[in-house]
Design a protein around this motif. Structure first.
Motif, PDB file in Angstrom:
ATOM      1  N   ILE A 151       0.840  -1.204   0.000  1.00  9.16           N
ATOM      2  CA  ILE A 151       0.000   0.000   0.000  1.00  9.16           C
ATOM      3  C   ILE A 151       0.878   1.258   0.000  1.00  9.16           C
ATOM      4  O   ILE A 151       0.636   2.211  -0.757  1.00  9.16           O
ATOM      5  CB  ILE A 151      -0.975  -0.009   1.195  1.00  9.16           C
ATOM      6  CG1 ILE A 151      -2.084  -1.028   0.912  1.00  9.16           C
ATOM      7  CG2 ILE A 151      -1.547   1.395   1.447  1.00  9.16           C
ATOM      8  CD1 ILE A 151      -3.277  -0.962   1.833  1.00  9.16           C
ATOM      9  N   THR A 196       2.498   1.816  -3.454  1.00  5.47           N
ATOM     10  CA  THR A 196       1.566   2.276  -4.487  1.00  5.47           C
ATOM     11  C   THR A 196       1.117   3.703  -4.223  1.00  5.47           C
ATOM     12  O   THR A 196       1.039   4.530  -5.138  1.00  5.47           O
ATOM     13  CB  THR A 196       0.331   1.360  -4.541  1.00  5.47           C
ATOM     14  OG1 THR A 196       0.743   0.031  -4.304  1.00  5.47           O
ATOM     15  CG2 THR A 196      -0.351   1.456  -5.878  1.00  5.47           C
ATOM     16  N   ALA A 197       0.795   3.989  -2.960  1.00  5.90           N
ATOM     17  CA  ALA A 197       0.325   5.334  -2.626  1.00  5.90           C
ATOM     18  C   ALA A 197       1.398   6.368  -2.955  1.00  5.90           C
ATOM     19  O   ALA A 197       1.109   7.433  -3.521  1.00  5.90           O
ATOM     20  CB  ALA A 197      -0.055   5.399  -1.148  1.00  5.90           C
ATOM     21  N   LYS A 198       2.639   6.041  -2.623  1.00  9.86           N
ATOM     22  CA  LYS A 198       3.739   6.987  -2.911  1.00  9.86           C
ATOM     23  C   LYS A 198       3.914   7.174  -4.416  1.00  9.86           C
ATOM     24  O   LYS A 198       4.106   8.281  -4.899  1.00  9.86           O
ATOM     25  CB  LYS A 198       5.037   6.482  -2.278  1.00  9.86           C
ATOM     26  CG  LYS A 198       5.089   6.708  -0.768  1.00  9.86           C
ATOM     27  CD  LYS A 198       6.361   6.094  -0.193  1.00  9.86           C
ATOM     28  CE  LYS A 198       6.373   6.192   1.328  1.00  9.86           C
ATOM     29  NZ  LYS A 198       7.420   5.328   1.902  1.00  9.86           N
ATOM     30  N   PRO A 252      -0.239  14.213   0.772  1.00 11.25           N
ATOM     31  CA  PRO A 252      -1.423  13.754   1.537  1.00 11.25           C
ATOM     32  C   PRO A 252      -2.401  14.879   1.841  1.00 11.25           C
ATOM     33  O   PRO A 252      -3.616  14.673   1.770  1.00 11.25           O
ATOM     34  CB  PRO A 252      -0.810  13.177   2.814  1.00 11.25           C
ATOM     35  CG  PRO A 252       0.539  12.689   2.382  1.00 11.25           C
ATOM     36  CD  PRO A 252       1.005  13.687   1.340  1.00 11.25           C
ATOM     37  N   VAL A 299      -9.138   9.710   2.102  1.00  8.99           N
ATOM     38  CA  VAL A 299      -8.296   8.603   1.666  1.00  8.99           C
ATOM     39  C   VAL A 299      -8.981   7.290   2.058  1.00  8.99           C
ATOM     40  O   VAL A 299      -9.492   7.154   3.167  1.00  8.99           O
ATOM     41  CB  VAL A 299      -6.865   8.703   2.237  1.00  8.99           C
ATOM     42  CG1 VAL A 299      -6.865   8.745   3.760  1.00  8.99           C
ATOM     43  CG2 VAL A 299      -5.991   7.550   1.740  1.00  8.99           C
ATOM     44  N   PHE A 343      -8.355   3.187   2.177  1.00  8.94           N
ATOM     45  CA  PHE A 343      -7.408   2.078   2.075  1.00  8.94           C
ATOM     46  C   PHE A 343      -8.167   0.758   2.145  1.00  8.94           C
ATOM     47  O   PHE A 343      -9.274   0.685   2.693  1.00  8.94           O
ATOM     48  CB  PHE A 343      -6.408   2.117   3.242  1.00  8.94           C
ATOM     49  CG  PHE A 343      -5.498   3.308   3.224  1.00  8.94           C
ATOM     50  CD1 PHE A 343      -4.553   3.462   2.215  1.00  8.94           C
ATOM     51  CD2 PHE A 343      -5.589   4.268   4.224  1.00  8.94           C
ATOM     52  CE1 PHE A 343      -3.709   4.569   2.217  1.00  8.94           C
ATOM     53  CE2 PHE A 343      -4.753   5.366   4.224  1.00  8.94           C
ATOM     54  CZ  PHE A 343      -3.812   5.526   3.216  1.00  8.94           C
ATOM     55  N   LEU A 351       1.882   7.248   6.087  1.00 10.75           N
ATOM     56  CA  LEU A 351       1.974   7.973   4.820  1.00 10.75           C
ATOM     57  C   LEU A 351       1.763   9.480   4.998  1.00 10.75           C
ATOM     58  O   LEU A 351       1.941  10.249   4.060  1.00 10.75           O
ATOM     59  CB  LEU A 351       0.923   7.438   3.835  1.00 10.75           C
ATOM     60  CG  LEU A 351       1.245   6.111   3.147  1.00 10.75           C
ATOM     61  CD1 LEU A 351      -0.012   5.507   2.549  1.00 10.75           C
ATOM     62  CD2 LEU A 351       2.325   6.286   2.068  1.00 10.75           C
ATOM     63  N   ILE A 398      -8.134   9.765  -2.640  1.00  5.60           N
ATOM     64  CA  ILE A 398      -7.147   8.766  -3.029  1.00  5.60           C
ATOM     65  C   ILE A 398      -7.623   7.425  -2.466  1.00  5.60           C
ATOM     66  O   ILE A 398      -8.025   7.337  -1.302  1.00  5.60           O
ATOM     67  CB  ILE A 398      -5.716   9.133  -2.543  1.00  5.60           C
ATOM     68  CG1 ILE A 398      -4.732   8.006  -2.873  1.00  5.60           C
ATOM     69  CG2 ILE A 398      -5.655   9.497  -1.086  1.00  5.60           C
ATOM     70  CD1 ILE A 398      -3.269   8.386  -2.667  1.00  5.60           C
ATOM     71  N   VAL A 413      -6.626   3.294  -2.256  1.00  5.44           N
ATOM     72  CA  VAL A 413      -5.528   2.343  -2.432  1.00  5.44           C
ATOM     73  C   VAL A 413      -5.958   0.964  -1.931  1.00  5.44           C
ATOM     74  O   VAL A 413      -6.266   0.794  -0.751  1.00  5.44           O
ATOM     75  CB  VAL A 413      -4.257   2.787  -1.661  1.00  5.44           C
ATOM     76  CG1 VAL A 413      -3.061   1.954  -2.099  1.00  5.44           C
ATOM     77  CG2 VAL A 413      -3.991   4.272  -1.856  1.00  5.44           C
ATOM     78  N   ALA A 425      -3.902   1.883  -6.988  1.00  4.21           N
ATOM     79  CA  ALA A 425      -4.243   3.168  -6.378  1.00  4.21           C
ATOM     80  C   ALA A 425      -4.889   4.084  -7.413  1.00  4.21           C
ATOM     81  O   ALA A 425      -4.566   4.020  -8.603  1.00  4.21           O
ATOM     82  CB  ALA A 425      -2.995   3.825  -5.806  1.00  4.21           C
ATOM     83  N   ASP A 437      -6.315   8.171  -8.068  1.00  2.52           N
ATOM     84  CA  ASP A 437      -6.424   9.577  -7.689  1.00  2.52           C
ATOM     85  C   ASP A 437      -7.680  10.107  -8.395  1.00  2.52           C
ATOM     86  O   ASP A 437      -7.772  10.058  -9.625  1.00  2.52           O
ATOM     87  CB  ASP A 437      -5.167  10.325  -8.152  1.00  2.52           C
ATOM     88  CG  ASP A 437      -5.296  11.824  -7.947  1.00  2.52           C
ATOM     89  OD1 ASP A 437      -5.159  12.275  -6.802  1.00  2.52           O
ATOM     90  OD2 ASP A 437      -5.565  12.527  -8.947  1.00  2.52           O
TER      91      ASP A 437
END
Lengths: 388, 347, 134
Positions: free
Chosen positions: B209, B212-214, B224, B230, B232, B247, B289, B291, B301, B303
């Protein structure tokens, strides 16, 4: 069309016949009827056999041929045809036999009905009987036959304020009569409390609002009326034989609390027999479920819609009342071997009209009506019989 | 603009409280709440499966905006509990929709098959192959009685129709990350899945996670704090907060899309339903976002930006996720076993 | 194992496809090729129509003795549902306490497993009903 009479009648005991097969039951009933008529199998010209589902119950189809063969008729090349109309198969066979004689095609025919139901476990029997409803649009979705009956009852209760206690009177009366019939499946009386507290099958119907699963056979010998007295001193005339049909599925009907096919068959039968409801001395009404009997009583003209149960409350439905009802015990107590039932009802009426019904004899019975239905009162067949 | 045209979720009405599950196995009743952040989980009725959940979720989407079947060019159904091992769920969906010209396929990737479906449909729309496509994440996940998963494995699903006209939420970017990490699996023929215990955490859920988020934020050029919400993957009530914090997300960004405390882990339905919960309340310009994580292991992920079209969109035409969370009937463990067919065979 | 008998009914069972008689306008479910009211005039002219799935309980029962395949669902509620389009149809009411069901109760169709052909055979899907939100 010429007049037709019953010159012989016979039946097996209804119940659990562990040692008797489909053919044993059919042959036993047939031979009793022939003996009653004082003739041999070789004297009959055709057989019409009512049977709903031997193919499913015991894996046997071609039931006409089987019965004819084991009645000893294979050498005589007598035609034997099975007639099926679910739980009205018996009356449908009688209707066919009646037409065959009335038309002049045959002079003497045997009409039988038989069902062997107890070889299978309960859920399989329930499933086979559900075949009388619409398999794809009722049964597929989980509707059992009692479930459909229960929905008729629920709607009737909603529309007319009927209570379960009131409805319980019908099985109580049936059992009172069944207790006097040595051929009945159940020969014991029951109370309203026993009906109400019995295991629930499909709410609001308990198992005591439902006819049992029975084995049995019944048969009558029909002859044209002009020759009937050669065989018996007490022929019983079939004054009316009428069948009518409705939508097979309950949901397709405008109302759940009346049976247009029973209304139609009843009206035509009264007209054909030149009778009115008040002329009827006893009725055998199809009581597969208490609610069907109640709707039958009303739709055959014995009570106004919503008021049929009053006859039970007033005691008129007992064998010594004004409208002796199911004096045989009915489907509820005598039993319901589905293919035999319609013929068995007529066997009872013949016995009553001949004054041979023993303890349950209806005094001065001269005209009787039999009402047999298939499905959720989908196919209705009415016979009126009278002393000649 | 490619994005979500309509969406709908479905959560079965039945729930079992995690305290009731704890009672069965001798755990302290507060253990699942305190240890896992789980109060209850959804249970499919005896007559529900991943396919019926998919259909109900899709019908809820169509209640909000009807897209005729003949305009649907693709159907992907992600699940790890497809009713058949061989015979697609997607073909059933096509029949229900009357979408006879659709490219239809089932996907399986543990808990991320739903987002994999979304990514596939997005790609086909973006490539100009199709006008509209259906992506569904649905599961009636299996947890072995007495196992840690008994507390979380639940049922639910969400359907998205993705297209390029009248988009209510634009998908700005989507990326994925995958490694061969067997943290959770079910071998062919096995009734229940197995898992690597604590191995499911750091090298699996968190690593994938976070990677991918990064990647996504790098591609989108975001941080963020640029996001209103967000979502998850939510195998329990704790991991999303933990990974979010690492994150750099705040609790108020995470909480609106976190529903596993009340319905458990709906596996392939998890991230899509978390996103659906956020879309139930989101306003135009909100940025989201999402993920996912699927064991084995990978992560997708997205956006997303809510568009002005959301103002014209009839969200109230179908039940919102919280309507369905609140519409709960609680059952005991024996009923749970009956519904999940663990103590009965087909007759 | 039986397949085509169920397969051929899928559209009506999945999507409540019935028929309408163009002569008198009556809607039927399941589909019919002849209108019982208009007879020959309707033959070859019946039109497909999709029911909305909305309805009200016309009658119901709680089944305790089941047909084959329903053993583990009992007691279950069977009902006849009256639809605003006209036809009544038979189906289960689920996600409800049986004692709360009553005549007139508003319900709507949902998609559920109806039956299955043993453990290895085909799963049959179709409509059931659930109560509308209070």
């Amino acid at each position: 069309m010429r007049d037709v009479a019953v010159i012989g009648a016979g039946e097996t005991k209804y119940g659990e016949h562990w040692e008797k097969s489909l053919r044993d039951l059919a042959v036993e009933a047939g031979l009793k009827a022939l003996e009653d008529a004082g003739i041999g199998a070789e004297d009959i010209q055709a057989i019409f056999g009512g049977n709903m589902s031997a193919g499913s119950f015991v894996g046997q189809d071609h039931v006409g041929a089987l019965i004819s063969d084991f009645a000893g008729l294979a050498e005589h090349k007598v035609p034997a045809i099975r007639v099926e109309s679910a739980c009205a198969s018996g009356a449908a066979a009688l209707h066919s036999g009646y037409m065959a004689v009335a038309s002049g095609l045959y002079d003497i025919v045997l009409v039988g009905g038989v069902e062997k139901m107890t070889d299978l476990p309960g859920d399989m029997v329930t499933d086979i009987l559900a075949g009388a409803a619409d398999r794809e649009w009722e049964v597929f979705f989980g509707a059992t036959f009692p479930a459909l009956g229960a929905m008729m009852a629920r709607r009737y209760m909603y529309e007319y304020g009927l209570t379960r206690e009131q409805m319980a009177l019908l099985p109580v009366i049936a059992h009172k009569h069944g207790a006097m019939n040595p051929d009945a499946h159940f020969q014991r009386e029951v109370t309203v409390d026993q009906v109400l507290n019995a295991p629930m099958v499909a709410d609001p119907l308990t198992i005591m609002n439902c006819s049992p699963v029975s084995d049995g056979g019944a048969a009558v010998v029909l002859a044209s009326a002009d020759i009937a007295r050669k065989y018996t001193d007490s022929p019983i005339k079939i004054s009316a034989s009428v069948a009518a049909n409705d939508y097979i599925s309950l949901h397709a009907r405008e109302s759940l609390t009346k049976s247009p096919s029973t209304i139609e068959a009843g009206k035509k039968a009264y007209k054909m027999a030149k009778k009115e409801p008040k002329d009827i001395d006893l009725v055998e009404i199809h009581d597969a479920f208490s609610i069907i009997a109640l709707i039958g009583i009303e739709d055959l003209g014995f009570a106004k819609k919503g008021e049929g149960i009053k006859l039970a409350e007033e005691g008129q439905l007992y064998y010594d009342g004004d409208l002796p009802y199911n004096v045989s015990g009915g489907l509820k107590a005598k039993g319901h071997p589905v293919g035999a039932t319609g013929v068995g009802q007529v066997v009872e009426i013949v016995k009553q009209l001949r004054n041979e019904a023993g303890k349950r004899q209806v005094p001065n019975a001269r005209v009787g009506l039999a009402h047999n239905v298939g499905g959720t009162m989908t196919s209705s067949i009415v016979h009126i019989l009278e002393v000649m | 603009m490619v994005g979500i045209v309509t969406y709908g979720s479905y959560i079965p009405i039945y729930r079992i409280k995690t305290a009731e599950i704890a009672r069965m196995w001798g755990d302290k009743p507060e253990h699942p709440e305190k240890g896992l952040g789980l109060f209850a989980k959804s249970v499919p009725a005896y007559d529900e499966d991943a396919a019926t959940i998919a259909v109900e979720a899709l019908r809820n989407a169509l209640r909000r905006k009807n897209i005729p079947g003949d305009k649907i060019g693709a159907i992907f159904v992600g699940s790890e509990s497809h009713p058949y091992a061989v015979k697609p769920t997607a073909s059933l969906i096509a029949e229900v929709l009357g979408a006879y010209r659709a490219h239809a396929a089932d996907l399986e990737f543990a808990c991320k098959a739903g987002t994999a479906a979304m990514q596939n449909v997005y790609a086909m729309v973006k490539a100009g192959m199709i006008d509209y496509g259906v992506a569904i994440g649905t599961d009636t996940s299996q947890g072995q009685p007495g196992d840690a998963l008994d507390y979380s494995a639940s049922a639910g699903g969400t359907a998205y129709i993705i297209g390029k006209d009248e988009v209510i939420a634009e998908i700005n970017h989507t990326v994925s990350f995958v490694t061969d990490t067997p943290d959770f699996w079910r071998r062919e023929g096995q009734r229940y899945p197995s898992h690597g215990g604590r191995f499911t955490g750091e090298p699996a859920y968190f690593k994938h996670i976070m990677s991918t988020a990064k990647m996504l934020m790098e591609e989108a050029g975001t941080k963020p704090e640029d996001y209103d919400y967000v979502v998850f993957h939510q195998p329990n009530g704790k991991f999303p907060y933990r990974v979010g914090k690492r994150l750099g997300f705040k609790e108020e960004q995470i909480k609106p899309g976190l529903i596993s405390p009340y319905i458990g882990n709906t596996y392939s339905g998890g991230t899509p339903t978390g996103l659906s919960t956020v879309l139930d309340i989101a306003k135009p310009e909100d940025r989201i976002i999402a993920v996912s994580f699927g064991s084995g292991a990978g992560s997708d992920a997205f956006d997303i930006t809510v568009t002005d079209e959301m103002e014209n969109f009839n969200r109230d035409a179908a039940p919102k996720v919280w309507d369905m969370i609140n519409r709960a009937k609680y059952i005991d463990y024996a009923t749970y076993l009956k519904f999940r067919r663990m103590i009965v065979e087909v007759d | 194992m039986v397949v085509p008998r169920f397969w051929r009914e899928r559209r009506s069972r999945y999507s409540l496809i019935g028929t309408r008689c163009p002569v008198c306008g009556t809607v039927y479910f399941p589909p019919r090729s002849v209108c019982p009211k208009c007879g020959r005039k309707s033959v070859g002219k019946m039109e497909e129509v999709q029911l909305s799935g909305k309805g009200k309980v016309y009658s119901y029962t709680i089944v305790h003795q089941n047909v084959i395949g329903y053993k583990y669902q009992k007691p279950y509620v069977m009902a006849i549902i009256e639809t605003p389009e006209g036809p009544k149809l038979t189906g289960q009411i689920v996600d409800v306490e049986p004692e709360k069901v009553h005549i007139g109760m508003p319900v709507h169709a949902v998609f559920r497993r109806i039956a299955e052909d043993g453990k290895a055979g085909i799963i049959q899907y179709g409509y059931k009903f659930i109560p509308d939100e209070e």
